[in-house]
Motif scaffolding. Structure first.
Motif, short mmCIF file in Angstrom:
data_model
loop_
_atom_site.label_atom_id
_atom_site.label_comp_id
_atom_site.label_asym_id
_atom_site.label_seq_id
_atom_site.Cartn_x
_atom_site.Cartn_y
_atom_site.Cartn_z
N ILE A 211 10.03 123.31 -4.49
CA ILE A 211 8.96 124.29 -4.58
C ILE A 211 8.61 124.39 -6.06
O ILE A 211 9.32 125.04 -6.83
N ALA A 212 7.55 123.71 -6.43
CA ALA A 212 7.20 123.66 -7.86
C ALA A 212 6.45 124.93 -8.24
O ALA A 212 5.65 125.46 -7.47
N ARG A 213 6.71 125.40 -9.44
CA ARG A 213 5.99 126.57 -9.93
C ARG A 213 4.58 126.14 -10.34
O ARG A 213 4.43 125.24 -11.18
N ASP B 214 1.20 125.82 -12.28
CA ASP B 214 0.88 126.04 -13.69
C ASP B 214 -0.01 127.27 -13.78
O ASP B 214 -1.16 127.26 -13.35
N ALA B 215 0.53 128.35 -14.34
CA ALA B 215 -0.19 129.62 -14.33
C ALA B 215 -1.10 129.76 -15.54
O ALA B 215 -1.75 130.79 -15.70
N SER B 216 -1.17 128.73 -16.37
CA SER B 216 -2.07 128.85 -17.52
C SER B 216 -3.52 128.62 -17.11
O SER B 216 -4.44 128.94 -17.84
N VAL C 270 -4.70 130.50 -10.64
CA VAL C 270 -3.94 130.21 -9.42
C VAL C 270 -4.32 131.29 -8.41
O VAL C 270 -4.31 132.48 -8.74
N SER C 271 -4.66 130.88 -7.20
CA SER C 271 -5.10 131.88 -6.22
C SER C 271 -3.93 132.77 -5.79
O SER C 271 -2.76 132.38 -5.90
N ASP C 272 -4.27 133.95 -5.29
CA ASP C 272 -3.23 134.86 -4.79
C ASP C 272 -2.39 134.18 -3.71
O ASP C 272 -1.17 134.34 -3.65
N TRP D 212 0.04 131.66 -5.16
CA TRP D 212 1.16 132.31 -5.85
C TRP D 212 2.12 132.96 -4.83
O TRP D 212 3.32 132.92 -4.97
N PHE E 113 4.26 130.28 -3.42
CA PHE E 113 5.31 129.89 -4.36
C PHE E 113 6.44 130.92 -4.37
O PHE E 113 7.62 130.57 -4.37
N LEU E 114 6.08 132.21 -4.34
CA LEU E 114 7.11 133.24 -4.45
C LEU E 114 7.90 133.43 -3.16
O LEU E 114 9.12 133.57 -3.19
N PHE E 115 7.20 133.46 -2.05
CA PHE E 115 7.83 134.00 -0.85
C PHE E 115 7.92 133.05 0.34
O PHE E 115 8.77 133.25 1.20
N ARG F 35 18.50 123.84 -3.14
CA ARG F 35 19.04 123.67 -4.48
C ARG F 35 20.43 124.31 -4.56
O ARG F 35 20.69 125.32 -3.92
N GLU G 243 11.92 123.43 -14.38
CA GLU G 243 10.46 123.59 -14.53
C GLU G 243 9.98 123.03 -15.86
O GLU G 243 8.92 122.43 -15.94
N PRO H 152 -0.88 131.95 -22.83
CA PRO H 152 -1.43 131.28 -21.64
C PRO H 152 -0.58 131.53 -20.40
O PRO H 152 -1.09 131.64 -19.29
N ASP H 153 0.74 131.59 -20.57
CA ASP H 153 1.62 131.75 -19.41
C ASP H 153 2.96 132.30 -19.89
O ASP H 153 3.36 132.07 -21.03
N ARG I 124 1.46 135.63 -13.99
CA ARG I 124 0.60 135.55 -12.82
C ARG I 124 1.02 136.59 -11.76
O ARG I 124 0.20 137.17 -11.07
N PRO J 113 -2.27 141.43 -6.02
CA PRO J 113 -3.07 142.59 -5.59
C PRO J 113 -2.25 143.89 -5.51
O PRO J 113 -2.71 144.94 -5.96
#
Ligand SMILES: [Zn+2]
Lengths: 100, 997
Positions: free
Chosen positions: A26-28, A30-32, A35-37, A40, A43-45, A57, B745, B885-886, B891, B896
């Motif tokens: 599960i790659a993080r 790139d938040a720079s 990234v749509s809700d 994200w 990725f988190l849940f 892992r 990462e 940037p990050d 993020r 919301p």
């Protein structure tokens, strides 16, 4: 207690030395850049929660300290393979063939 | 005076008499007796009362599967154990044994009224009876359930015994030292393997001990056992008796519990009572044999009713006849041989009642030669006798019709419903079972571990079959481990093989609804209960089990599961494999907590981490508290002060003069490498690029979900080196999280992370006199406010020790934190303490630290935050580098829900009366007059009395808290409603002037 093969130490060692670290590959994002809700959230849940072979892992926390990947059957609790972080995700069909 | 003992028979030692007490009365037996065999030798069958109906009960078997003969045993002060299986516990002089579940006495028991109310206590009665009225719950139902609950009495004193544990690696572990296990161990060890052989009994031999007539390769069985054990020992086999394999875990790890002292009258005080072994075996051979099943008929639980095979064991192993006048009721050949042995020993066998119409010719001949009456094609339909069986009611069954009854007088009844392979350990491995329709039993099928099953455990019957299968499986294990092994074949004479049939309840001419035909003796479950459960909709065996509690007692249904399954399957009209077998779980037999705890008790229960200054705190009367694994000084009471008094003094001294605090438990991580600053920028919310070497900054760590994980002051020592501090409890988790991102990462970054928590002793000096105290000891740095302003760091020398010196404050006062190598911590502390006397120094603990930081509005992550708090919620969004940037959590903070209205935010609370101290965790409401349940809008996170502010202060997480400053909230408590003003979180020196002295 399971015996787990650390691909960095190249040794099979007791479970006590290791820590589970969630689903693998599960790659993080790139938040720079935006990234749509939904992306994200995924990725988190969002996890596959499979019954059967699970890519996951582990960390050799009381050994070399390295994170690595594994395929473990969540029904039998058996490891099909462990491999280094960053290595290609092994094909399930190859693993099942080998375990026979 | 052992009326039922046969001189010269059995393996007890008649030259060593043993006296013990049973309910206060002295009972005599011999060395080698169990409690049960000694009681039976004295003609005592009544040994306990049953759990639910308090029915009189005696031993029904001779092994660890015993459901009835559970007793309390006391070996000495604090050494009381409830529910000891009397069939297993060996006697010794001075052992105190008490019966259970009876009041006032075993022969007259008030609780037996439950038996008369039998119709009320049927399956699911807990679910039905205690439903209504609701008002009965507190006063009637719960006290009733509580007083009725539990078997025996819990010990009330600390266990003074020692318990040990060990690891063992072995090539082959053989579980069970009966004929199959002995033969298996022999083949494997002869092939050159390291073999471990375990058995729960005091000696090896298993069934062979109960079958002394057997001749193996020309040698009588008992002699064969001795010579085989001798050969095994000479081959280096570890033979462990009184050792139970309690659980079979992954990858051939087997847990063993070895009992070392329970059979000794005066064991060495240093000897452990039990030892838990964790065995890793390359091959496991399960040679656990089979367990005999009872027959299910009305009154099959009366004292004197016993399994036939067990009666045979009492005779041959202990030289004890279980009665003078026996009736045998059986559906299996094996009980005929038990009858023959007892008849030959002088017990009158009134009749052999066989459910089968045509018993084998040789059995009939054997009975006839002993003048035993044979009743074939009969059923047993009831028994009589209050505290011991007096008679049994039997009826012929012809073409399915139950004929006229006949009553046979007897003082014992030997029953056999056939045998069930012991599959418990195999089931622990999730090995698959297969139903054998001929044998009407489950057998082991697909294996998941490297194991073999030998002998009766896989349905093979007879000594020869067990020996030869054991030998073969030992050879299989040897070949699997690349050894050459030969298949020994044993020549056995006087083997008594046999067959049988399986039954549900035996047929009866009486109302089966009134029959007390027990299936599970320990939990008092009858056949009627099982059928009722099916009628009431329980269609899976797992539901039937839970509704009736069949198989749920401490024996895990060793005797009851198959009978229960047969009856449930019959009631459902389905074959047994379609109904299924319930799961067996470790431990195989009840195991003491002590065995699992082992050495981990008292001071060794958990690690206690101590700082280098801990010894000073102890010598100076500190009261300690545990903080994660550390023990930390909480306060230093003087002259009999209580905590409030000590904290008040410590706070005042620190704010007015100087206080010193052992901050060594702070987590510390060294971050080094050419990409260290980039790593910091990505990891923490704050910007780090422009932080100059020699400066420090408050660092805030989030998870990628946007919630606060940790915080701490971070110093930059050089362009490529940071000294991070973390909260005491989270150091390991923070390092783990950093390693995770770095290894998986951001593999491009050249950074090394090292935990340095234990490397540094950290002493915090706080208060207006802090500089005056410290200055003379510092070499290599001017620590004036101009040269070394707030939030500085430098490597220098303090009192001659190499040091990292921070100018930092968690109290709001002028503050320094001196880090020196841990080995110098106590010396530096003493130096500063001595020098500090002229400045009125005090040592303070964690409690004062909490008050001082709260007065200044500094949060503690994990106390004022709970894993759902963002930097905005906590009022520390200034720590976010908005132009980066990050970073981890950036993020996430835009999710919301995290930017929505109505979040709980950290605020201050001041109780309106200026005196009441709020309780941490207390809930907040906006309207104290609303109906219950009230809408809760937050809770108190921190609350202290503050001398500096002159009143109690508190923090709370409050819905929309930042917009409610100035409003009133209410805290409903049992004593009344408290009202409080919502305020900001800084209560003292809001401008921070005191930091800049
Ligand atoms: Zn490793």
């Amino acid at each position: 207690m399971l015996l787990i093969h650390c691909p960095y130490c190249a040794q099979t060692l007791p479970e006590l030395e290791f820590t589970y670290a969630g689903e693998a590959h599960i790659a993080r994002p790139d938040a720079s850049s935006p990234v749509s809700d939904e992306e994200w959230r995924n990725f988190l849940f969002i996890r596959t929660n499979v019954k059967g072979p699970h890519y996951e892992r582990w960390r050799h926390s009381h050994g070399c300290g390295r994170f690595f990947n594994a395929v473990r059957d969540t029904v039998s609790d058996r490891f099909l393979i462990t491999y280094k972080a960053g290595e290609k995700r092994p094909e399930l069909s190859d693993l099942l063939e080998k375990s026979k | 005076m052992n009326l039922f003992r046969i001189p010269g028979q059995g393996r007890v030692d008649p030259t060593t008499p043993v006296e013990f007490t049973f309910d206060g009365k002295t009972v005599s037996g011999y060395k080698g007796d169990t409690i049960t065999s000694a009681l039976l030798a004295n003609g005592i069958h009544l040994m306990g009362r049953s759990f639910k109906y308090h029915r009189p009960r005696g031993a029904v078997c001779a092994g660890s599967e015993e459901p009835n003969a559970l007793v309390g045993t006391r070996r000495g002060a604090g050494q009381f154990e409830p529910n000891t299986r009397a069939t297993v516990q060996e006697i010794w002089s001075g052992l105190e044994v008490t019966s259970q579940n009876r009041y006032p006495s075993l022969s007259f028991d008030i609780g037996a009224v439950n038996d008369r109310a039998y119709m009320l206590f049927s399956a699911g009665f807990y679910y039905k009876t205690f439903m209504w009225p609701k008002s009965f719950w507190d006063k009637v139902y719960e006290p009733f359930i509580r007083s009725a609950a539990g078997l025996g009495v819990s010990p009330s004193e600390n266990d003074p015994d020692k318990y040990a544990s060990r690891y063992l690696h072995t090539d082959v572990l053989v579980i069970g030292a009966g004929p199959a296990g002995l033969a298996a161990a022999l083949s494997a060890s002869r092939a050159g393997l390291r073999v471990t052989l375990v058995d729960e009994n005091p000696e090896a031999g298993g069934t062979l001990i109960s079958e002394p007539q057997t001749i193996i390769d020309g040698v009588p069985a008992w002699q064969w056992i001795d010579q085989t054990v001798a050969e095994l020992i000479s081959l280096g086999v570890r033979v462990m008796t009184r050792t139970t394999a309690i659980g079979y875990y992954h990858q051939n790890m087997v847990g063993l519990c070895e009992k070392l002292t329970d059979h000794l009258s005066s064991p060495n005080a240093n000897m452990p009572r039990e030892r838990l072994w964790r065995v890793r075996a390359r091959q496991v051979i399960l040679a656990q044999g089979a367990l005999e099943k009872p027959l299910v008929f009305d009154g099959n639980d009366r004292p004197g009713v016993m399994l036939a095979g067990s009666a045979q064991t009492y005779l041959n192993k202990y030289g004890v006849r279980v009665g003078n006048n026996a009736v045998v009721v059986t559906s299996h050949d094996s009980a005929w041989y038990a009858a023959f042995d007892l008849a030959d020993a002088g017990t009158k066998i009134q009749a052999i009642v066989d459910t089968r119409a045509e018993p084998a010719v040789e059995l009939v001949a054997g009975a006839k030669s002993r003048s035993i009456r044979i009743l074939s094609g009969y059923s047993a339909t009831g028994t009589q006798g209050r505290l011991r069986i007096k008679s049994v009611r039997i009826n012929p069954v012809i073409n399915g019709k139950v004929g006229a009854p006949e009553t046979l007088e007897c003082d014992c009844l030997l029953m056999s419903g056939g045998w069930t392979p012991s599959l418990h350990l195999f089931s622990h491995t999730k090995g698959a079972l297969t139903w054998d329709a001929d044998m009407q039993t489950f057998l082991p099928d697909r294996k998941t571990e490297d194991c073999e099953i030998a002998g009766a455990g896989r349905g093979l019957w007879g000594i020869a079959a067990a020996l030869n299968d054991g030998a073969a499986m030992g050879a299989v294990a040897a070949r699997t481990l690349d050894k050459v092994a030969t298949n020994t074949v044993y020549d056995v004479t006087n083997d008594r093989v046999g067959t049988g049939v399986s039954h549900t309840e035996l047929p009866t001419d009486l109302d089966p609804g009134k029959a007390r035909a027990f299936v599970d003796f320990q939990n008092d479950v009858t056949a009627k209960d099982l059928r009722l459960a099916v009628r009431e909709g329980m269609h899976s065996i797992e539901h039937v089990k839970r509704y009736t509690t069949n198989g749920m007692a401490t024996d895990q249904g060793k005797m009851s599961n198959m009978n229960g399954l047969n009856i449930a399957a019959d009631a459902l009209g389905k074959p047994q494999p379609k109904v299924g077998l319930t799961t067996f779980r470790p431990p195989y037999t009840p195991t003491s907590f002590g065995a699992f705890v082992g050495y981990h008790r008292g001071d060794h229960f958990d690690v206690t981490r101590k700082t280098p200054i801990d010894s000073w705190a102890e010598e100076n009367g500190a009261v300690f508290e545990p903080v994660s694994m550390w023990r930390r000084a909480r306060y230093f009471p003087q002259n009999g002060e209580d905590m409030d008094g000590a904290v008040s003094r410590e706070c005042k001294t620190t704010r007015s003069a100087v206080g010193m605090f052992d901050a060594s438990t702070l987590g510390k991580i060294e971050i080094v490498g050419p990409d260290a600053v980039e790593f910091m920028n990505r990891m923490y919310t704050n910007p780090w690029t422009k932080l100059a070497p020699g400066r420090t900054r408050y660092g805030l760590l989030l998870g990628d979900d946007g919630f606060i994980r940790d915080d701490g002051v971070i110093g930059r020592l050089s362009t490529d080196r940071f000294h991070i501090t973390t909260t005491t409890g989270r150091a390991a988790r923070v390092l783990n999280m950093m390693e995770d991102y770095l290894q998986t990462e951001w593999t491009d970054l050249k950074v090394w992370l090292t935990s340095t928590t234990e490397h540094w002793a950290t002493i915090a000096l706080n208060g207006p006199n802090a500089r005056k105290l410290l200055e003379p000891f510092v070499e290599g740095q001017d620590i004036s406010d101009q040269a070394f302003p707030h939030m500085s760091i430098v490597e220098c020398t303090v009192a001659g020790f190499p040091a990292r010196l921070f100018r930092v404050s968690f109290t709001g006062e002028l503050g320094f934190e001196v880090n020196v190598p841990a080995c110098h911590g106590r010396a530096l502390w003493q130096t500063l303490w001595d020098a500090g006397q002229q400045y009125g120094i005090c040592a303070y603990g964690t409690e004062t630290m909490h008050v001082l930081r709260a007065e200044k509005g500094y949060i503690i992550v994990g106390q004022d935050t709970d894993g759902t708090v963002t930097p905005y919620d906590a009022g520390i969004s200034w720590a976010i580098g908005k132009t980066k940037p990050d970073f981890v959590g950036k993020r996430g903070l835009e999710r919301p829900d995290l930017v929505a209205d109505g979040r709980k935010q950290l605020v201050g609370l001041l109780t309106q009366d200026g005196k009441t101290l709020l309780e941490e965790g207390a809930q907040l409401v906006l309207d104290a007059n609303q109906p219950i349940p009230m809408k809760m809008v937050g809770h108190v996170t921190s609350s202290y009395h503050s001398d500096a502010v002159g009143r109690p202060i508190a923090f709370a997480l409050l819905e929309n808290g930042h917009n409610r400053v100035g409003e009133t909230v209410y805290i409903p408590m049992p004593e009344g409603v408290i009202s409080a003003d919502v305020t900001g979180t800084v209560f003292y020196d809001p401008d921070g002037a005191r930091l800049k002295l």
